[in-house]
Scaffold this active site. Structure first.
Site, PDB file in Angstrom:
ATOM      1  N   THR A  34       0.837  -1.201   0.000  1.00  0.00           N
ATOM      2  CA  THR A  34       0.000   0.000   0.000  1.00  0.00           C
ATOM      3  C   THR A  34       0.875   1.256   0.000  1.00  0.00           C
ATOM      4  O   THR A  34       0.610   2.224  -0.715  1.00  0.00           O
ATOM      5  CB  THR A  34      -0.916   0.013   1.254  1.00  0.00           C
ATOM      6  OG1 THR A  34      -1.438  -1.295   1.407  1.00  0.00           O
ATOM      7  CG2 THR A  34      -2.017   1.013   1.123  1.00  0.00           C
ATOM      8  N   TYR A  35       1.926   1.187   0.791  1.00  0.00           N
ATOM      9  CA  TYR A  35       2.859   2.319   0.855  1.00  0.00           C
ATOM     10  C   TYR A  35       3.421   2.607  -0.541  1.00  0.00           C
ATOM     11  O   TYR A  35       3.424   3.741  -1.011  1.00  0.00           O
ATOM     12  CB  TYR A  35       3.985   1.967   1.836  1.00  0.00           C
ATOM     13  CG  TYR A  35       5.024   3.047   2.022  1.00  0.00           C
ATOM     14  CD1 TYR A  35       4.875   4.017   3.009  1.00  0.00           C
ATOM     15  CD2 TYR A  35       6.166   3.094   1.228  1.00  0.00           C
ATOM     16  CE1 TYR A  35       5.825   5.005   3.194  1.00  0.00           C
ATOM     17  CE2 TYR A  35       7.124   4.081   1.400  1.00  0.00           C
ATOM     18  CZ  TYR A  35       6.946   5.028   2.384  1.00  0.00           C
ATOM     19  OH  TYR A  35       7.889   6.009   2.556  1.00  0.00           O
ATOM     20  N   ASP A  36       3.880   1.548  -1.210  1.00  0.00           N
ATOM     21  CA  ASP A  36       4.464   1.718  -2.542  1.00  0.00           C
ATOM     22  C   ASP A  36       3.460   2.311  -3.522  1.00  0.00           C
ATOM     23  O   ASP A  36       3.801   3.139  -4.355  1.00  0.00           O
ATOM     24  CB  ASP A  36       4.954   0.375  -3.091  1.00  0.00           C
ATOM     25  CG  ASP A  36       6.177  -0.108  -2.325  1.00  0.00           C
ATOM     26  OD1 ASP A  36       6.777   0.715  -1.605  1.00  0.00           O
ATOM     27  OD2 ASP A  36       6.510  -1.302  -2.439  1.00  0.00           O
ATOM     28  N   GLU A 111      22.873   9.345  28.778  1.00  0.00           N
ATOM     29  CA  GLU A 111      22.418   8.788  27.502  1.00  0.00           C
ATOM     30  C   GLU A 111      23.552   8.056  26.806  1.00  0.00           C
ATOM     31  O   GLU A 111      24.705   8.155  27.225  1.00  0.00           O
ATOM     32  CB  GLU A 111      21.837   9.885  26.602  1.00  0.00           C
ATOM     33  CG  GLU A 111      22.684  11.118  26.504  1.00  0.00           C
ATOM     34  CD  GLU A 111      21.905  12.306  25.911  1.00  0.00           C
ATOM     35  OE1 GLU A 111      22.168  12.621  24.756  1.00  0.00           O
ATOM     36  OE2 GLU A 111      21.056  12.895  26.614  1.00  0.00           O
ATOM     37  N   LYS A 113      26.310   7.130  24.004  1.00  0.00           N
ATOM     38  CA  LYS A 113      27.158   7.865  23.064  1.00  0.00           C
ATOM     39  C   LYS A 113      27.211   7.047  21.784  1.00  0.00           C
ATOM     40  O   LYS A 113      27.805   5.969  21.735  1.00  0.00           O
ATOM     41  CB  LYS A 113      28.556   8.054  23.642  1.00  0.00           C
ATOM     42  CG  LYS A 113      29.446   8.929  22.776  1.00  0.00           C
ATOM     43  CD  LYS A 113      30.722   9.271  23.526  1.00  0.00           C
ATOM     44  CE  LYS A 113      31.601  10.267  22.779  1.00  0.00           C
ATOM     45  NZ  LYS A 113      31.927   9.893  21.431  1.00  0.00           N
ATOM     46  N   ARG A 134      29.914  18.185  10.988  1.00  0.00           N
ATOM     47  CA  ARG A 134      30.628  18.926  12.025  1.00  0.00           C
ATOM     48  C   ARG A 134      31.781  19.732  11.418  1.00  0.00           C
ATOM     49  O   ARG A 134      32.044  20.853  11.819  1.00  0.00           O
ATOM     50  CB  ARG A 134      31.152  17.958  13.075  1.00  0.00           C
ATOM     51  CG  ARG A 134      31.941  18.627  14.156  1.00  0.00           C
ATOM     52  CD  ARG A 134      32.230  17.685  15.302  1.00  0.00           C
ATOM     53  NE  ARG A 134      32.850  18.407  16.379  1.00  0.00           N
ATOM     54  CZ  ARG A 134      34.143  18.692  16.440  1.00  0.00           C
ATOM     55  NH1 ARG A 134      34.931  18.305  15.484  1.00  0.00           N
ATOM     56  NH2 ARG A 134      34.642  19.369  17.453  1.00  0.00           N
ATOM     57  N   LYS A 310      33.926   6.798  28.122  1.00  0.00           N
ATOM     58  CA  LYS A 310      34.163   5.833  27.042  1.00  0.00           C
ATOM     59  C   LYS A 310      34.229   4.419  27.599  1.00  0.00           C
ATOM     60  O   LYS A 310      34.941   4.165  28.571  1.00  0.00           O
ATOM     61  CB  LYS A 310      35.501   6.152  26.345  1.00  0.00           C
ATOM     62  CG  LYS A 310      35.513   7.487  25.628  1.00  0.00           C
ATOM     63  CD  LYS A 310      34.734   7.399  24.335  1.00  0.00           C
ATOM     64  CE  LYS A 310      35.366   8.157  23.243  1.00  0.00           C
ATOM     65  NZ  LYS A 310      36.317   7.766  22.397  1.00  0.00           N
ATOM     66  N   CYS A 403      61.003  -6.003  -1.074  1.00  0.00           N
ATOM     67  CA  CYS A 403      59.639  -6.407  -1.409  1.00  0.00           C
ATOM     68  C   CYS A 403      59.502  -7.926  -1.297  1.00  0.00           C
ATOM     69  O   CYS A 403      60.300  -8.657  -1.879  1.00  0.00           O
ATOM     70  CB  CYS A 403      59.295  -5.953  -2.824  1.00  0.00           C
ATOM     71  SG  CYS A 403      57.655  -6.499  -3.344  1.00  0.00           S
ATOM     72  N   CYS A 406      58.924  -9.335  -5.030  1.00  0.00           N
ATOM     73  CA  CYS A 406      59.864  -9.249  -6.152  1.00  0.00           C
ATOM     74  C   CYS A 406      61.291  -8.945  -5.702  1.00  0.00           C
ATOM     75  O   CYS A 406      62.188  -8.859  -6.536  1.00  0.00           O
ATOM     76  CB  CYS A 406      59.388  -8.206  -7.159  1.00  0.00           C
ATOM     77  SG  CYS A 406      59.517  -6.521  -6.540  1.00  0.00           S
ATOM     78  N   CYS A 427      56.766  -5.962 -10.461  1.00  0.00           N
ATOM     79  CA  CYS A 427      56.285  -6.580  -9.233  1.00  0.00           C
ATOM     80  C   CYS A 427      54.873  -7.114  -9.489  1.00  0.00           C
ATOM     81  O   CYS A 427      53.937  -6.344  -9.722  1.00  0.00           O
ATOM     82  CB  CYS A 427      56.296  -5.525  -8.124  1.00  0.00           C
ATOM     83  SG  CYS A 427      55.745  -6.139  -6.542  1.00  0.00           S
TER      84      CYS A 427
HETATM   85  S1  IVH Z   1      26.170  15.890  22.947  1.00  0.00           S
HETATM   86  C1  IVH Z   1      27.728  20.047  23.455  1.00  0.00           C
HETATM   87  N1  IVH Z   1      25.211  13.447  23.015  1.00  0.00           N
HETATM   88  O1  IVH Z   1      30.155  12.545  20.552  1.00  0.00           O
HETATM   89  C2  IVH Z   1      27.321  18.623  23.419  1.00  0.00           C
HETATM   90  N2  IVH Z   1      27.123  13.843  21.654  1.00  0.00           N
HETATM   91  O2  IVH Z   1      32.834  14.195  21.458  1.00  0.00           O
HETATM   92  C3  IVH Z   1      27.366  18.087  22.052  1.00  0.00           C
HETATM   93  N3  IVH Z   1      27.899  11.888  20.411  1.00  0.00           N
HETATM   94  O3  IVH Z   1      30.642  15.233  18.419  1.00  0.00           O
HETATM   95  C4  IVH Z   1      27.385  16.628  21.938  1.00  0.00           C
HETATM   96  N4  IVH Z   1      26.351  10.487  21.133  1.00  0.00           N
HETATM   97  O4  IVH Z   1      29.192  13.350  17.583  1.00  0.00           O
HETATM   98  C5  IVH Z   1      26.170  14.251  22.520  1.00  0.00           C
HETATM   99  N5  IVH Z   1      24.204  11.362  23.136  1.00  0.00           N
HETATM  100  C6  IVH Z   1      25.150  12.160  22.641  1.00  0.00           C
HETATM  101  C7  IVH Z   1      26.129  11.693  21.725  1.00  0.00           C
HETATM  102  C8  IVH Z   1      27.112  12.573  21.262  1.00  0.00           C
HETATM  103  C9  IVH Z   1      27.411  10.641  20.344  1.00  0.00           C
HETATM  104  C10 IVH Z   1      29.101  12.350  19.669  1.00  0.00           C
HETATM  105  C11 IVH Z   1      28.933  13.633  18.924  1.00  0.00           C
HETATM  106  C12 IVH Z   1      30.002  14.552  19.435  1.00  0.00           C
HETATM  107  C13 IVH Z   1      30.940  13.630  20.137  1.00  0.00           C
HETATM  108  C14 IVH Z   1      31.499  14.302  21.369  1.00  0.00           C
END
Ligand code: IVH
Length: 666
Positions: A34-36, A111, A113, A134, A310, A403, A406, A427
């Site tokens: 349907t979407y298509d 949250e 990363k 960026r 990290k 290398c 050769c 080579c």
């Molecule tokens: S906040 C001023 N939230 O991590 C705050 N960054 O080194 C701006 N990233 O360049 C970033 N998950 O590309 C934020 N939940 C998250 C993120 C996040 C990944 C990346 C982002 C940023 C880098 C920070």
């Protein structure tokens, strides 16, 4: 008429709705079929009624074939990075510092990363107008055309309580499953593999052809809202509003009130993240209240109200068995470690890249020593260290000086990390690699794979690409793997390859540094191979995007007698060695000679790329950023305010597209 317009609008709204249900909520409402059908109806109506075209229509998600060079756009608010921490202790220090500075209660939002590439999305009156990478944090590339193909990014916002102008930042990602699919495809087509989803995502965003971007199925999570008149006074609620407007935000966000809650969050996601469909490399902590964020402020590099933690990369210990050296098409020698098989993040690792002589030297490897291997989102794991408490009695491993294929002494270009085998013509992997490149799909698209090239080479039938055209069916039948049918396929594809346009022939020649884009630039600026072969380094450097290194590499290529012979034999075989009428049917003049242009925004009569070509054909130069050397800014719709301000400051003249067309007499 109005009925049709209404129908178009209703279809757009419905498709937006279903798109959101499918890509953001993962909860489709209607069947794909349907979407298509709705999509097809909308496409037909839009084709019949170009006057109601809209770049944000759901039909535009498939991407257009028009290539757009990237213009640079200045960010309204610089895109800062985050301070990194690696231990609970450092997280606690961050928490205490915030507590001391604020001297009042505060909340921290924890949250995930996401490990992709960051993007800034600008919405005006609820519509996506610009998407910028960026870049260096101050300015980035305008990748709007590519971003429009990402289905989980809304082109038109839902609801209506969004501010007039809104900036959303987030991460563009290639989900694991897509990443693996893409690499399998690239492997089959003999294209280099992406090391990890992050590189794949940023590489994809920078592709020149949005249609290819659309096929890659990127995803995006948004995690930061900026602008005036935001809906709430804190980060968490703003992101909840973003979710209502149709953005994909993370389900994993939590408001924390104590360091213990933060630590529990970290501990949970440290293992749970492996179940997610996308790559993550840590968590991010943000002070929730915007007022407190402002009070904490930022350093030149990163905000004081947020920090990243990290995750430890996954690591295993094993034994180094031996080191091999691989020689590529361009002669670069790469060391590769053979390891005792070890289980790491779900796969068995047997080999690890050692990159180059410097990196290898720093590790101080000995045969049989115990090494640490890490994966960290890479498909090819790397050796990150040696366990020196274990035996180091084996022979030290030193980078080779000759290398492995050769025997020629290796050379190293000053200032570069790689070692080369300079024996370009003798080579075997280099000679074969160049032919494999020549026949590959994006180059001449000739119907043979690397094994056949190898067999033809071993049989002494080919030494360079021009020999391919002299191979007879009888020659082929003598190679045992060839049946009559495949011999015919091969001959047919050779015939077809004679129609491959000049720019792709240039790319196929495998001149060092000349990729597809550069080949196209060279082809337009030097419309025949004879003209190109005569160009000096200085002349070549006047071509858009050609620097000294590539210019020298082109001159060196044509100075080599063997290449001259190969090119003239290819020419005799009937390959396209000049721009054909169909490649270049535009007018030419010297009208814009000596003038430098920057193009920005979107246009009604021609694509940005067409304007670029027109500028080149009339003798002008294209530049990507405004500087003191810019003469004109060719300004379209939706041009960034920062760019405009800069042009005004530097006294750069503005042209709209009609004025420009008049200038070149169109
Ligand atoms: S906040 C001023 N939230 O991590 C705050 N960054 O080194 C701006 N990233 O360049 C970033 N998950 O590309 C934020 N939940 C998250 C993120 C996040 C990944 C990346 C982002 C940023 C880098 C920070």
């Amino acid at each position: 008429m109005n009925d049709i317009k209404n129908r178009i609008e209703r279809l757009r709204e419905a498709l937006d709705e279903h798109n959101h249900a499918y890509y953001v909520l993962s909860a489709p409402i209607i069947s794909d079929h349907t979407y298509d059908e709705m999509m097809r109806e909308l496409q037909q109506l839009e084709v019949a009624h170009p006057e109601w075209a809209d770049p944000n229509s759901p039909t535009q998600r498939v991407g257009s074939d028009l290539t757009e060079g990237f213009t640079q756009v200045e960010h309204q608010y610089p895109m800062l990075s985050l301070g990194n921490t690696y231990s609970e202790e450092e997280v606690r220090e961050f928490y205490d510092r915030v507590a001391r500075t604020l001297g009042e209660p505060f909340e921290v939002v924890a949250e995930l990363k996401y490990d992709g590439t960051s993007i800034s999305l600008i919405y005006e009156r609820g519509r996506l107008v610009t998407a910028v990478t960026r870049g260096d944090g101050v300015r980035g590339d305008d990748v709007t055309a590519n971003v429009r193909t990402i289905r989980s990014i809304p082109l038109r916002l839902r609801g209506e309580d969004w501010p007039e102008r809104l900036e959303m930042r987030g991460e563009v990602l290639l989900p694991w499953a897509e990443f693996e699919r893409l690499n399998r495809e690239r492997e089959a087509q003999e294209e280099p593999l992406f090391a990890n989803p992050r590189n794949a995502a940023s590489g994809t965003l920078k592709l020149q052809n949005p249609r290819i971007v659309a096929l890659r199925r990127l995803d995006a999570y948004l995690y930061y809202m900026l602008g005036d008149g935001l809906p709430a006074d804190n980060h968490y609620d703003n992101l909840q509003a973003a979710r209502r407007w149709g953005f994909k935000t993370s389900d994993a966000m939590r408001v924390c009130h104590t360091p213990e809650e933060i630590m529990a969050y970290i501990a949970y996601w440290d293992t749970e993240r492996h179940r997610l469909p996308v790559a993550t490399d840590g968590i991010v902590l943000k002070v929730n209240a915007l007022r407190q964020q402002r009070a904490l402020g930022a350093t030149a590099k990163s905000p004081r109200w947020a920090i990243a933690y990290k995750f430890q990369a996954e690591r295993a210990e094993t034994r180094l068995v031996s080191v091999d050296y691989q020689v590529g098409r361009t002669g670069v020698v790469t060391p590769v470690a053979n390891l005792e098989p070890v289980l790491l993040a779900g796969t068995t690792v047997r080999r690890a890249s050692l990159h180059n002589a410097d990196i290898m030297g720093r590790l101080d490897l000995h045969l049989g020593c115990r090494v640490y291997v890490e994966k960290g989102g890479e498909i090819i794991p790397k050796i990150v260290g040696v366990d020196r408490s274990e035996s180091m009695d084996g022979a030290p491993v030193a980078f080779i000086s000759q290398c492995p294929e050769c025997g020629t002494p290796l050379v190293r270009v000053e200032g570069e990390a790689a070692h080369y085998c300079p024996n370009e013509w003798g080579c075997p992997p280099q000679v074969k690699g160049r032919i494999v490149h020549f026949v590959s799909r994006r180059a001449m698209n000739i119907n043979i794979g690397p094994e056949t090239v190898e067999a033809l080479y071993d049989a002494g039938l080919v030494r360079d690409a021009s020999d391919l055209y002299d191979v007879t069916p009888a020659d082929l039948m003598r190679l045992e793997r060839f049946a009559e049918k495949s011999a015919k396929n091969y001959r047919d594809s050779l015939e077809i390859s004679k129609q491959v346009p000049y720019a792709r022939v240039l790319f196929a020649l495998g001149i060092r540094g000349v990729g597809e884009n550069i080949a196209a630039k060279l082809a337009y600026a030097h419309p025949s191979i004879d003209a190109l072969a005569e160009a000096t380094v200085e002349v070549l450097m006047q071509t858009d995007e050609i620097g000294e290194k590539i210019a020298r590499s082109v001159v060196d290529f044509f100075a080599e007698a063997r290449n001259q012979t190969m090119v003239s034999r290819l020419k005799a075989h009937g390959l396209q060695m000049a721009l054909a009428e169909s490649d270049d049917d535009g007018a030419r003049s010297d009208e814009l000679k000596g003038l430098t242009f920057v193009i920005s925004g979107t246009f009604a009569h021609h694509s940005r790329d067409e304007y670029k070509t027109m500028i080149e054909r009339h003798g002008g130069r294209n530049a990507s950023a405004i500087s003191g050397k810019t003469d004109y800014l060719l300004a379209g719709e939706n041009m960034g305010p920062a760019k405009l301000a800069k042009a005004e400051k530097l006294g750069v003249k503005l042209l709209n597209e009609d004025e420009f067309l008049k200038l070149i007499g169109v």
